[in-house]
Design a protein around this motif. Structure first.
Motif, PDB file in Angstrom:
ATOM      1  N   ASN A  28      48.613  38.862  39.310  1.00 13.82           N
ATOM      2  CA  ASN A  28      49.462  39.457  38.274  1.00 13.82           C
ATOM      3  C   ASN A  28      50.132  38.421  37.390  1.00 13.82           C
ATOM      4  O   ASN A  28      50.560  38.735  36.276  1.00 13.82           O
ATOM      5  CB  ASN A  28      50.482  40.405  38.898  1.00 13.82           C
ATOM      6  N   ALA A  29      50.178  37.174  37.855  1.00 14.95           N
ATOM      7  CA  ALA A  29      50.696  36.074  37.036  1.00 14.95           C
ATOM      8  C   ALA A  29      49.585  35.453  36.183  1.00 14.95           C
ATOM      9  O   ALA A  29      49.822  34.472  35.480  1.00 14.95           O
ATOM     10  CB  ALA A  29      51.342  35.013  37.918  1.00 14.95           C
ATOM     11  N   GLY A  30      48.361  36.010  36.271  1.00 20.41           N
ATOM     12  CA  GLY A  30      47.246  35.506  35.477  1.00 20.41           C
ATOM     13  C   GLY A  30      46.350  34.528  36.210  1.00 20.41           C
ATOM     14  O   GLY A  30      45.464  33.940  35.605  1.00 20.41           O
ATOM     15  N   GLY A  31      46.574  34.349  37.516  1.00 19.07           N
ATOM     16  CA  GLY A  31      45.742  33.452  38.296  1.00 19.07           C
ATOM     17  C   GLY A  31      44.303  33.928  38.368  1.00 19.07           C
ATOM     18  O   GLY A  31      44.038  35.133  38.411  1.00 19.07           O
ATOM     19  N   ALA A  32      43.371  32.987  38.381  1.00 19.84           N
ATOM     20  CA  ALA A  32      41.939  33.287  38.376  1.00 19.84           C
ATOM     21  C   ALA A  32      41.424  33.350  39.810  1.00 19.84           C
ATOM     22  O   ALA A  32      40.768  32.435  40.300  1.00 19.84           O
ATOM     23  CB  ALA A  32      41.192  32.234  37.573  1.00 19.84           C
ATOM     24  N   VAL A  33      41.753  34.427  40.514  1.00 19.73           N
ATOM     25  CA  VAL A  33      41.367  34.578  41.918  1.00 19.73           C
ATOM     26  C   VAL A  33      40.644  35.907  42.157  1.00 19.73           C
ATOM     27  O   VAL A  33      40.832  36.560  43.174  1.00 19.73           O
ATOM     28  CB  VAL A  33      42.586  34.415  42.860  1.00 19.73           C
ATOM     29  N   GLY A  34      39.799  36.279  41.199  1.00 19.46           N
ATOM     30  CA  GLY A  34      38.923  37.422  41.398  1.00 19.46           C
ATOM     31  C   GLY A  34      39.392  38.738  40.826  1.00 19.46           C
ATOM     32  O   GLY A  34      38.662  39.721  40.859  1.00 19.46           O
ATOM     33  N   PHE A  35      40.594  38.783  40.303  1.00 21.15           N
ATOM     34  CA  PHE A  35      41.135  40.014  39.734  1.00 21.15           C
ATOM     35  C   PHE A  35      41.818  39.691  38.415  1.00 21.15           C
ATOM     36  O   PHE A  35      42.146  38.543  38.137  1.00 21.15           O
ATOM     37  CB  PHE A  35      42.161  40.656  40.689  1.00 21.15           C
ATOM     38  N   VAL A  36      42.041  40.720  37.612  1.00 24.89           N
ATOM     39  CA  VAL A  36      42.847  40.571  36.404  1.00 24.89           C
ATOM     40  C   VAL A  36      43.991  41.577  36.491  1.00 24.89           C
ATOM     41  O   VAL A  36      43.847  42.649  37.075  1.00 24.89           O
ATOM     42  CB  VAL A  36      42.014  40.780  35.116  1.00 24.89           C
ATOM     43  N   PRO A  37      45.148  41.216  35.951  1.00 21.03           N
ATOM     44  CA  PRO A  37      46.300  42.108  36.043  1.00 21.03           C
ATOM     45  C   PRO A  37      46.105  43.367  35.201  1.00 21.03           C
ATOM     46  O   PRO A  37      45.368  43.325  34.227  1.00 21.03           O
ATOM     47  CB  PRO A  37      47.453  41.270  35.507  1.00 21.03           C
ATOM     48  N   PRO A  38      46.744  44.429  35.588  1.00 23.66           N
ATOM     49  CA  PRO A  38      47.590  44.588  36.767  1.00 23.66           C
ATOM     50  C   PRO A  38      46.738  44.908  38.001  1.00 23.66           C
ATOM     51  O   PRO A  38      45.694  45.548  37.899  1.00 23.66           O
ATOM     52  CB  PRO A  38      48.492  45.766  36.411  1.00 23.66           C
ATOM     53  N   VAL A  39      47.194  44.432  39.136  1.00 27.56           N
ATOM     54  CA  VAL A  39      46.490  44.666  40.393  1.00 27.56           C
ATOM     55  C   VAL A  39      47.531  44.914  41.483  1.00 27.56           C
ATOM     56  O   VAL A  39      48.647  44.412  41.409  1.00 27.56           O
ATOM     57  CB  VAL A  39      45.580  43.451  40.723  1.00 27.56           C
ATOM     58  N   THR A  40      47.143  45.726  42.456  1.00 25.15           N
ATOM     59  CA  THR A  40      48.035  46.034  43.579  1.00 25.15           C
ATOM     60  C   THR A  40      47.447  45.463  44.863  1.00 25.15           C
ATOM     61  O   THR A  40      46.274  45.084  44.914  1.00 25.15           O
ATOM     62  CB  THR A  40      48.200  47.554  43.769  1.00 25.15           C
ATOM     63  N   ARG A  41      48.262  45.462  45.884  1.00 21.79           N
ATOM     64  CA  ARG A  41      47.788  45.032  47.207  1.00 21.79           C
ATOM     65  C   ARG A  41      46.598  45.880  47.642  1.00 21.79           C
ATOM     66  O   ARG A  41      45.666  45.363  48.249  1.00 21.79           O
ATOM     67  CB  ARG A  41      48.911  45.173  48.235  1.00 21.79           C
TER      68      ARG A  41
END
Length: 174
Positions: A28-41
């Motif tokens: 959600n801070a824009g990190g490139a770890v496989g998802f794009v915001p918004p994302v939930t647990r």
């Protein structure tokens, strides 16, 4: 204050929840770890379950960093190759440092701990990772000793009309 790193910790509900929180916060801070915001647990949970299944099969090893309060604030997964001609290197993926700790040198500490863990594994001579181009990650990894060894243009689709390069990096452990 330095992080405390643990290689192959026992997976507990607290650890699982800490990883889910970290992964959501980084994404959600824009990190490139496989998802794009918004994302939930809950969006992330299936990917974490896959990591845990691979760990149970012995294909993936796990490094976690805790802050002084015991919170999960950094992770990296080390994935062995299964191809018989490529067992001398492994993949480093889902490399994360919590946004509130970025800029403190913890990313470098995490990568150094991951390299140390990889050096302790039989037959591992190098670490490969891939990162999303266009946000400066390759410069960070280069500053930690990795070399860019490949680039696939527009391989990562962040959003319609927003394609990024998949940058392949390598760290020799020799």
């Amino acid at each position: 204050m330095p992080l405390t790193f643990t290689f192959d910790p026992a997976v507990t509900p607290d650890l699982r929840d800490g990883i889910l929180d970290l992964w959501a916060d980084v994404s959600n801070a824009g990190g490139a770890v496989g998802f794009v915001p918004p994302v939930t647990r809950e969006d992330i949970r299936p990917s974490l379950v896959q990591h845990f299944a691979s760990m149970a099969e012995g294909r993936v090893r796990f490094l976690v960093g805790h802050d002084e309060e015991g919170r999960v604030v950094a992770t990296a997964f080390l994935t062995r190759n299964t191809h018989h001609l490529m067992t001398h290197w492994l993949w480093l993926n889902t490399v994360m440092v919590h946004p509130r700790h970025q800029g403190k040198g913890y990313g470098r500490d995490l990568l150094a701990a991951a390299a140390g863990a990889a050096r302790g594994l039989d037959g591992i001579e190098a670490i490969r990772l891939s990162c999303r181009g266009g946000i400066g990650l390759e410069r960070f990894y280069e500053s930690c000793g990795y070399k860019e060894v490949g680039r696939i243009p527009a391989a990562i689709r962040v959003a319609p009309g927003d394609d990024r390069d998949d940058v392949i990096m390598l760290l020799s452990l020799a």
